[in-house]
Scaffold this active site. Structure first.
Site, mmCIF file in Angstrom:
data_model
loop_
_atom_site.group_PDB
_atom_site.id
_atom_site.type_symbol
_atom_site.label_atom_id
_atom_site.label_comp_id
_atom_site.label_asym_id
_atom_site.label_seq_id
_atom_site.Cartn_x
_atom_site.Cartn_y
_atom_site.Cartn_z
ATOM 1 N N CYS A 54 40.948 -7.426 -15.255
ATOM 2 C CA CYS A 54 40.300 -7.142 -13.976
ATOM 3 C C CYS A 54 40.067 -8.489 -13.305
ATOM 4 O O CYS A 54 39.319 -9.323 -13.833
ATOM 5 C CB CYS A 54 38.973 -6.431 -14.244
ATOM 6 N N CYS B 139 44.884 -7.940 -7.996
ATOM 7 C CA CYS B 139 43.971 -6.894 -8.448
ATOM 8 C C CYS B 139 44.827 -6.011 -9.339
ATOM 9 O O CYS B 139 45.937 -5.617 -8.929
ATOM 10 C CB CYS B 139 43.428 -6.091 -7.267
HETATM 11 N N1 DGL Z 1 41.184 -3.867 -10.995
HETATM 12 C C1 DGL Z 1 40.182 -4.770 -10.625
HETATM 13 C C2 DGL Z 1 40.704 -6.124 -10.228
HETATM 14 O O1 DGL Z 1 41.685 -6.552 -10.780
HETATM 15 C C3 DGL Z 1 38.957 -4.359 -9.881
HETATM 16 C C4 DGL Z 1 38.985 -3.329 -8.868
HETATM 17 C C5 DGL Z 1 37.601 -2.924 -8.431
HETATM 18 O O2 DGL Z 1 36.898 -2.342 -9.255
HETATM 19 O O3 DGL Z 1 37.234 -3.178 -7.278
HETATM 20 O O4 DGL Z 1 40.128 -6.795 -9.411
#
Ligand code: DGL
Length: 277
Positions: free
Chosen positions: A69, A196
């Site tokens: 993440c 993301c």
């Molecule tokens: N998948 C996550 C990232 O790589 C976070 C997305 C979120 O919860 O806003 O930033």
């Protein structure tokens, strides 16, 4: 067993690449769907929520946890490494997805905080990410230290994670993404990063919206290569298993399994994580 964490289902893109790269490794995945998205939360909330999930994964037997993440990696990783991990779980490790990306973008190892001249790299790169990742400034700061010739422009994509987690259809997703892409084209990027882990799930919409000459850095493969290399250097974290993969969610598994339409078939069966028992 290696723990893989994301605010929701986005980290599955990384897990998918990891299972291909390290087929004998067992993985335990935790998605904090109950609290997703993280991208518009406060830093304090992101640190606390990430800590709770990493703590859970470590109690379940993961001595190494990967924050799949970008938001958690950009906002919480350093704080957890410096202020919590060594006391709570001495000898355990938390890694993130930002370090391998910075190394891939700059061609400079993380341990080296100064540039080496490499003028052949892409000079104008757009980073698509959550608002919180962009606001943290972490990518720009770390890239600039190692490759000042790269102009990295951050583009926040508010609402995109919600749309993906909510199983939005073709028209809303392509509309949102082509809007974000067209707002960045005036910087004339040579390359883009989907910063993301949710975004590779809708990579085809980015590819359609981007001009043909713009290349795309694929985070899942870059992170998987980097983790495989880390395990070679730290073999005690590479517990050879049978390639077992278990997916847990803090949310409602039925709802999560129903709505996540973009996940690979073998990685879409979540079970309930019981964080507070
Ligand atoms: N998948 C996550 C990232 O790589 C976070 C997305 C979120 O919860 O806003 O930033």
């Amino acid at each position: 067993m290696i723990g893989v964490f994301d605010s929701g289902s986005g980290g599955i893109t990384v897990l998918d690449a990891l299972t291909k790269r390290l087929p004998d490794q067992d993985f335990l995945y935790l998605g904090d769907h109950a609290n997703a998205p993280y991208g518009h939360r406060t830093s304090e909330q992101i640190v606390e929520m990430t800590k709770t999930s990493v703590d859970y994964l470590m109690r379940e037997g993961c001595s190494l946890v990967l924050l799949a993440c970008n938001t958690a990696a950009a906002v919480a990783l350093r704080t957890l490494q410096q202020n919590w991990l060594e006391t709570a779980y001495p000898g355990n490790r938390i890694l993130g997805v930002l370090v391998p990306m910075v190394e891939a973008l700059t061609g400079v190892p993380w341990s080296q905080e100064r540039p080496h001249a490499d003028d052949n790299r892409n000079h104008r790169i757009t980073l698509f990410a959550t608002r919180k990742t962009i606001e943290s400034g972490a990518y720009v700061e770390e890239v600039l230290k190692r490759a000042p010739q790269i102009k990295l422009t951050g583009k926040a994509c508010p609402g995109l994670v919600d749309a993906i987690e909510g199983g939005a259809g073709d028209a809303p997703l392509s509309g949102l993404i082509s809007g974000f892409v067209s707002e960045t084209l005036e910087t004339n990027p040579d390359a883009v990063v989907l910063g993301c882990t949710h975004f590779p799930l809708v990579k085809h919409y980015f590819e359609t919206a981007l001009p043909d000459h713009v290349s795309l850095y694929s985070q899942p493969e870059i992170v998987a290569d980097s983790l495989a290399d880390y395990l070679k250097r730290h073999p005690h974290f590479h517990s050879k298993g049978q390639g077992n993969i278990r997916l847990l969610t803090t949310g409602d598994p039925k709802a999560v399994n129903k709505t996540n339409l973009f996940l690979p078939n073998h990685l879409n069966q979540f079970h309930q994580a019981k964080l507070n028992v």
